[in-house]
Design a protein around this motif. Structure first.
Motif, PDB file in Angstrom:
ATOM      1  N   LEU A  37       0.824  -1.206   0.000  1.00 51.85           N
ATOM      2  CA  LEU A  37       0.000   0.000   0.000  1.00 51.85           C
ATOM      3  C   LEU A  37       0.863   1.263   0.000  1.00 51.85           C
ATOM      4  CD1 LEU A  37      -2.844  -1.117   2.435  1.00 51.85           C
ATOM      5  CD2 LEU A  37      -3.000  -0.799  -0.036  1.00 51.85           C
ATOM      6  N   PRO A  71      -7.070   2.112   1.686  1.00 54.94           N
ATOM      7  CA  PRO A  71      -8.371   1.454   1.524  1.00 54.94           C
ATOM      8  C   PRO A  71      -8.526   0.291   2.508  1.00 54.94           C
ATOM      9  CG  PRO A  71      -6.881   0.886  -0.283  1.00 54.94           C
ATOM     10  CD  PRO A  71      -6.234   1.984   0.487  1.00 54.94           C
ATOM     11  N   ILE A 103      -8.847  -3.037  -3.911  1.00 48.88           N
ATOM     12  CA  ILE A 103      -8.736  -1.584  -4.070  1.00 48.88           C
ATOM     13  C   ILE A 103      -9.717  -1.166  -5.157  1.00 48.88           C
ATOM     14  CG2 ILE A 103      -7.194   0.296  -4.757  1.00 48.88           C
ATOM     15  CD1 ILE A 103      -4.861  -1.450  -3.688  1.00 48.88           C
ATOM     16  N   THR A 132      -6.231  -4.425  -9.672  1.00 49.79           N
ATOM     17  CA  THR A 132      -7.100  -4.084  -8.552  1.00 49.79           C
ATOM     18  C   THR A 132      -8.488  -4.648  -8.858  1.00 49.79           C
ATOM     19  OG1 THR A 132      -7.842  -1.997  -9.519  1.00 49.79           O
ATOM     20  CG2 THR A 132      -5.827  -1.942  -8.163  1.00 49.79           C
TER      21      THR A 132
END
Length: 253
Positions: A61, A73, A149, A170
């Motif tokens: 992240l 997130p 995400i 994602t």
């Protein structure tokens, strides 16, 4: 080598605290089933795996989320609290979906049938799409891992515990691609899409009753569109599950 779709926490995945759809079917029907995994040694304790996953997650992240977009997130990680989703499209169905995708992108005819065990990764159109810098697709160019995400993009990052870079997608990117595929011509509702995992896919080769084979008819060709819809449905449901529970989606093979 078969292919399962897993959507759940990485901690549950790495500790093998989940059962494939084949295992679940075998248990339900009294059939013996043994899953053989490649390169599996001793599995560390759930506490160690959870710690390792959280450290890897933090690094991932930090690498891909800009400072001005914090907080990070939501992403669930635990051993046995968050549920998981799994199903088994196998490579033929995933390959059929990839081929359906690229046939529409390149405006080429989609084949009605395909031979059993056809190697889609040697297909000329799929190879062309993999090398095409104008195509930005996790289904075509990704490694079969989607992070929970919502933003839509691909990124490179090493797999946990492995000194190997891989292209991740994602779940937001997967959602975008599946929506695009549905818009080509199907225009199917969510209810229709979910039903495809029951009505489309591979023809029945063997029928069991109370653990015994009662019918056997081995097929050598498959309906390509039916396979594509089957894989699409499984990925769609995994995507919806990931959005709800904030977990990874993984190709397990």
């Amino acid at each position: 080598m078969g292919l399962d779709i897993y959507a759940g926490t990485l901690t549950r995945y790495y500790t093998h605290n989940w059962k494939t759809s084949v295992q679940q079917f075998a248990e339900k029907n009294g059939i013996k089933c043994k899953v053989i995994r490649q390169n599996v040694g001793d599995i560390p304790s759930p506490e160690i795996v959870l710690s390792d996953v959280n450290e890897w997650k933090e690094q991932l992240l930090k690498t891909i989320i800009p400072e001005d977009k914090k907080p990070y997130p939501k992403w669930n990680e635990d051993y046995d609290i968050t549920p998981y989703y799994t199903n088994k499209p196998d490579w033929c169905a995933i390959g059929a979906l990839m081929l359906y995708y690229v046939c529409h992108l390149y405006h080429q005819e989609f084949p009605k049938t395909i031979e059993k065990n056809y190697d889609f990764f040697k297909n000329e159109l799929i190879q062309r799409a993999m090398d095409d810098n104008q195509i930005y697709s996790s289904l075509i160019k990704g490694g079969g891992w989607w992070a929970p995400i919502d933003d839509e993009y691909l990124f490179q990052f090493p797999l946990m515990g492995v000194n190997k870079m891989m292209i991740f997608g994602t779940v937001g990117q997967l959602h975008k691609e599946l929506h695009q595929i549905n818009q080509f011509e199907w225009m199917a509702s969510q209810e229709e899409i979910i039903e495809w995992s029951k009505t489309e896919g591979y023809p029945t080769d063997i029928t069991y009753h109370e653990g015994a084979v009662i019918d056997k008819n081995i097929h050598s060709t498959y309906d390509t569109l039916s396979l594509a819809k089957f894989a699409f449905s499984i990925l769609w449901q995994a995507k919806e599950f990931s959005f709800e529970h904030r977990v990874f989606i993984i190709y397990d093979y």
